[in-house]
Design an enzyme around this catalytic site. Structure first.
Site, PDB file in Angstrom:
ATOM      1  N   CYS A 122     -51.704  23.513   6.556  1.00  0.00           N
ATOM      2  CA  CYS A 122     -52.188  23.226   7.904  1.00  0.00           C
ATOM      3  C   CYS A 122     -51.030  23.411   8.854  1.00  0.00           C
ATOM      4  O   CYS A 122     -49.880  23.442   8.450  1.00  0.00           O
ATOM      5  CB  CYS A 122     -52.748  21.809   8.002  1.00  0.00           C
ATOM      6  SG  CYS A 122     -53.741  21.579   9.499  1.00  0.00           S
ATOM      7  N   CYS A 124     -50.753  21.470  11.817  1.00  0.00           N
ATOM      8  CA  CYS A 124     -50.587  20.356  12.763  1.00  0.00           C
ATOM      9  C   CYS A 124     -49.264  19.607  12.634  1.00  0.00           C
ATOM     10  O   CYS A 124     -48.756  19.091  13.614  1.00  0.00           O
ATOM     11  CB  CYS A 124     -51.761  19.388  12.684  1.00  0.00           C
ATOM     12  SG  CYS A 124     -51.938  18.569  11.092  1.00  0.00           S
ATOM     13  N   CYS A 132     -54.216  21.838  14.821  1.00  0.00           N
ATOM     14  CA  CYS A 132     -54.215  22.546  13.538  1.00  0.00           C
ATOM     15  C   CYS A 132     -54.306  24.061  13.721  1.00  0.00           C
ATOM     16  O   CYS A 132     -54.433  24.791  12.736  1.00  0.00           O
ATOM     17  CB  CYS A 132     -55.350  22.052  12.663  1.00  0.00           C
ATOM     18  SG  CYS A 132     -55.337  20.256  12.432  1.00  0.00           S
ATOM     19  N   LYS A 209     -64.590  18.204   5.910  1.00  0.00           N
ATOM     20  CA  LYS A 209     -63.615  17.322   6.556  1.00  0.00           C
ATOM     21  C   LYS A 209     -64.147  16.894   7.912  1.00  0.00           C
ATOM     22  O   LYS A 209     -64.378  17.731   8.783  1.00  0.00           O
ATOM     23  CB  LYS A 209     -62.280  18.048   6.697  1.00  0.00           C
ATOM     24  CG  LYS A 209     -61.240  17.253   7.444  1.00  0.00           C
ATOM     25  CD  LYS A 209     -59.864  17.849   7.315  1.00  0.00           C
ATOM     26  CE  LYS A 209     -58.867  17.052   8.140  1.00  0.00           C
ATOM     27  NZ  LYS A 209     -57.502  17.584   8.001  1.00  0.00           N
ATOM     28  N   ARG A 219     -51.363  10.287  10.794  1.00  0.00           N
ATOM     29  CA  ARG A 219     -50.717  11.007  11.897  1.00  0.00           C
ATOM     30  C   ARG A 219     -49.407  10.345  12.270  1.00  0.00           C
ATOM     31  O   ARG A 219     -48.507  10.994  12.787  1.00  0.00           O
ATOM     32  CB  ARG A 219     -51.679  11.125  13.079  1.00  0.00           C
ATOM     33  CG  ARG A 219     -52.839  12.032  12.686  1.00  0.00           C
ATOM     34  CD  ARG A 219     -53.885  12.219  13.763  1.00  0.00           C
ATOM     35  NE  ARG A 219     -55.044  12.910  13.187  1.00  0.00           N
ATOM     36  CZ  ARG A 219     -56.208  13.027  13.786  1.00  0.00           C
ATOM     37  NH1 ARG A 219     -56.382  12.519  15.002  1.00  0.00           N
ATOM     38  NH2 ARG A 219     -57.208  13.659  13.191  1.00  0.00           N
ATOM     39  N   ARG A 231     -59.568  16.517  17.698  1.00  0.00           N
ATOM     40  CA  ARG A 231     -59.858  17.581  16.735  1.00  0.00           C
ATOM     41  C   ARG A 231     -61.362  17.872  16.583  1.00  0.00           C
ATOM     42  O   ARG A 231     -61.789  18.493  15.635  1.00  0.00           O
ATOM     43  CB  ARG A 231     -59.300  17.190  15.361  1.00  0.00           C
ATOM     44  CG  ARG A 231     -57.816  16.898  15.320  1.00  0.00           C
ATOM     45  CD  ARG A 231     -57.228  17.277  13.970  1.00  0.00           C
ATOM     46  NE  ARG A 231     -55.965  16.639  13.645  1.00  0.00           N
ATOM     47  CZ  ARG A 231     -54.787  16.907  14.211  1.00  0.00           C
ATOM     48  NH1 ARG A 231     -54.710  17.769  15.195  1.00  0.00           N
ATOM     49  NH2 ARG A 231     -53.691  16.292  13.808  1.00  0.00           N
ATOM     50  N   GLU A 247     -70.765  24.050   5.208  1.00  0.00           N
ATOM     51  CA  GLU A 247     -69.319  24.302   5.166  1.00  0.00           C
ATOM     52  C   GLU A 247     -68.867  24.598   3.730  1.00  0.00           C
ATOM     53  O   GLU A 247     -68.075  25.506   3.482  1.00  0.00           O
ATOM     54  CB  GLU A 247     -68.537  23.080   5.692  1.00  0.00           C
ATOM     55  CG  GLU A 247     -68.512  22.945   7.202  1.00  0.00           C
ATOM     56  CD  GLU A 247     -67.499  23.901   7.846  1.00  0.00           C
ATOM     57  OE1 GLU A 247     -66.862  24.697   7.137  1.00  0.00           O
ATOM     58  OE2 GLU A 247     -67.365  23.853   9.077  1.00  0.00           O
ATOM     59  N   LYS A 262     -63.623  14.579   2.539  1.00  0.00           N
ATOM     60  CA  LYS A 262     -62.706  13.708   3.249  1.00  0.00           C
ATOM     61  C   LYS A 262     -63.268  13.225   4.564  1.00  0.00           C
ATOM     62  O   LYS A 262     -63.802  14.050   5.285  1.00  0.00           O
ATOM     63  CB  LYS A 262     -61.441  14.535   3.466  1.00  0.00           C
ATOM     64  CG  LYS A 262     -60.404  13.991   4.326  1.00  0.00           C
ATOM     65  CD  LYS A 262     -59.254  14.923   4.317  1.00  0.00           C
ATOM     66  CE  LYS A 262     -58.220  14.285   5.176  1.00  0.00           C
ATOM     67  NZ  LYS A 262     -57.420  15.224   5.874  1.00  0.00           N
ATOM     68  N   SER A 288     -55.745   7.806   4.814  1.00  0.00           N
ATOM     69  CA  SER A 288     -54.781   6.800   5.243  1.00  0.00           C
ATOM     70  C   SER A 288     -55.431   5.543   5.824  1.00  0.00           C
ATOM     71  O   SER A 288     -55.003   4.428   5.521  1.00  0.00           O
ATOM     72  CB  SER A 288     -53.838   7.419   6.273  1.00  0.00           C
ATOM     73  OG  SER A 288     -54.565   7.966   7.359  1.00  0.00           O
ATOM     74  N   TYR A 327     -53.458   7.028  -1.775  1.00  0.00           N
ATOM     75  CA  TYR A 327     -52.154   6.376  -1.634  1.00  0.00           C
ATOM     76  C   TYR A 327     -52.018   5.235  -2.636  1.00  0.00           C
ATOM     77  O   TYR A 327     -50.945   4.677  -2.807  1.00  0.00           O
ATOM     78  CB  TYR A 327     -51.980   5.891  -0.189  1.00  0.00           C
ATOM     79  CG  TYR A 327     -52.101   7.047   0.790  1.00  0.00           C
ATOM     80  CD1 TYR A 327     -51.043   7.927   0.997  1.00  0.00           C
ATOM     81  CD2 TYR A 327     -53.317   7.314   1.448  1.00  0.00           C
ATOM     82  CE1 TYR A 327     -51.159   9.021   1.845  1.00  0.00           C
ATOM     83  CE2 TYR A 327     -53.444   8.402   2.299  1.00  0.00           C
ATOM     84  CZ  TYR A 327     -52.366   9.251   2.489  1.00  0.00           C
ATOM     85  OH  TYR A 327     -52.503  10.342   3.313  1.00  0.00           O
TER      86      TYR A 327
HETATM   87  C1  PBG Z   1     -53.820  17.884   8.256  1.00  0.00           C
HETATM   88  C2  PBG Z   1     -54.305  16.699   7.496  1.00  0.00           C
HETATM   89  C3  PBG Z   1     -54.676  15.431   7.959  1.00  0.00           C
HETATM   90  C4  PBG Z   1     -54.956  14.666   6.835  1.00  0.00           C
HETATM   91  C5  PBG Z   1     -54.765  15.480   5.731  1.00  0.00           C
HETATM   92  N1  PBG Z   1     -54.370  16.730   6.166  1.00  0.00           N
HETATM   93  C6  PBG Z   1     -54.705  14.874   9.321  1.00  0.00           C
HETATM   94  C7  PBG Z   1     -55.696  15.304  10.320  1.00  0.00           C
HETATM   95  O1  PBG Z   1     -56.581  16.116  10.066  1.00  0.00           O
HETATM   96  O2  PBG Z   1     -55.546  14.814  11.435  1.00  0.00           O
HETATM   97  C8  PBG Z   1     -55.371  13.219   6.837  1.00  0.00           C
HETATM   98  C9  PBG Z   1     -55.039  12.453   5.595  1.00  0.00           C
HETATM   99  C10 PBG Z   1     -55.072  10.974   5.727  1.00  0.00           C
HETATM  100  O3  PBG Z   1     -55.525  10.406   6.744  1.00  0.00           O
HETATM  101  O4  PBG Z   1     -54.639  10.318   4.780  1.00  0.00           O
HETATM  102  N2  PBG Z   1     -54.739  18.480   9.104  1.00  0.00           N
END
Ligand code: PBG
Length: 337
Positions: A122, A124, A132, A209, A219, A231, A247, A262, A288, A327
């Site tokens: 990615c 970002c 991204c 996603k 982030r 986003r 998708e 995700k 996260s 995690y």
């Molecule tokens: C990159 C990406 C993100 C996450 C994984 N790859 C952040 C986003 O899309 O803003 C999030 C993972 C997480 O929250 O643990 N684009």
């Protein structure tokens, strides 16, 4: 046959009976642990909203990886915090990018062979604006439509993603995992990998996603928050399950070998629907915010950490995930041992 002939509690009487009839199993090999690589030496900086998760310099990441291998984890998912960011995310595809360096270091250690090294693809984390994809602003010649101050350019982003994927594969990534949600990226990445003699590198596509509030702590961990806007023009609307199936369909048609769903816990129905529909290996990312939410409750003594952690992971497996990016991977492996 009804009560009293049927008594469901008979098979719940002892731990041994419950274990024998358990339908869903968690094991360390199905867990993938995210690592956030940063420049420097001896750096081990805890992420404020993610207790137990650190930004690690490569030497520290090697130690972390050793303990992951010893715990029998399935793999690592690598993210990078570059020393410098710019509008074209050059840090994502430079030969000496932070993740490229990390991959070479991790690959040079035999004792880490049991870990599958997955590189997130990615832009970002590497763009100054935190989006991204490539951004055009209204002042520029390739001006966005009237009323738009800026726009995330889909097609201009694809070559950069493809270049990033090739660079990561050449540095040693076992799998590349695009997480950007640009249309056509899987096809672009597959073509570029094949042209670079990386035809054996699989693509794990973050096919489904959603634009989620639960990415907030990530982030902070990856310092990748967008500097303006959000986003929602590229990540999916959380209300849409059918769109998620489309998708995934498209990504598989473009050449995705595996798919990643995700977030996980707030979208278990989407995971289940994908499991029933697609026969490719399917992972789920317990993101996260899901981790932060549980950790906050643990800190207050409001939930039992081990039980709540294992229950959330088991639910994700039960919904249909073959593997889970989490995690909690190390804590869960320790608890399961
Ligand atoms: C990159 C990406 C993100 C996450 C994984 N790859 C952040 C986003 O899309 O803003 C999030 C993972 C997480 O929250 O643990 N684009």
């Amino acid at each position: 046959m009804n009560f009293p002939a049927t008594r469901m509690r008979r098979l719940r009487r002892t731990p041994a009976l419950r274990s024998l009839v358990r339908e869903t199993h968690l094991y360390p090999g199905a867990l993938v642990y995210p690592l956030f690589l940063c420049p420097g030496e001896g750096v081990r900086r805890e992420v404020a909203s993610m207790p137990g998760v650190f930004n690690l310099s490569i030497d520290e990441a090697l130690k972390e990886a050793e303990s992951c291998a010893a715990l029998g984890l399935g793999g690592l998912l690598l993210f990078g915090l570059p020393a410098h960011k710019d509008d074209l995310a050059t840090g994502a595809y430079s030969e000496n990018g932070i993740v490229q360096q990390g991959l070479r270091a991790l690959k040079s250690s035999r004792s880490l062979d049991t870990l599958v090294l997955i590189a997130d693809v990615c832009l970002c984390e590497y763009t100054s604006h935190g989006h991204c994809g490539v951004v055009t602003r209204s002042a520029s010649p390739a001006s966005p439509a009237p009323g738009e101050a800026w726009r995330i350019e889909n097609d201009a982003t694809l070559p950069l993603l493809a270049r990033t994927a090739v660079s990561l594969a050449q540095a040693g990534a076992d799998i590349v995992a695009p997480s950007d949600m640009m249309d056509g990226r899987v096809e672009a990445i597959r073509a570029a990998l094949d042209a670079a003699a990386c035809e054996n590198t699989p693509i794990l596509s973050y096919a489904s996603k959603f634009a989620s509030a639960f990415y907030g702590p990530f982030r902070e961990a990856a310092s990748s928050a967008p500097q303006f806007g959000d986003r929602r023009s590229y990540q999916m609307d959380g209300a849409n399950l059918r769109e998620a199936m489309r998708e995934i369909d498209l990504d598989i048609a473009e050449g995705a070998d595996m798919i990643l769903m995700k977030p996980a816990l707030p979208y278990l129905d989407v995971i289940r629907a994908a499991r029933e529909r697609f026969d490719v290996p399917l992972g789920a990312y317990q993101v996260s915010g899901e981790y932060a939410m549980l950790q906050a409750a643990f800190q207050r003594g409001w939930l039992d950490p081990e039980r709540a952690m294992l229950e959330s992971l088991t639910s994700i497996r039960r919904a249909g995930a073959d593997f889970i990016v989490t995690y909690f991977a190390k804590d869960a492996a320790r608890t399961l041992a």
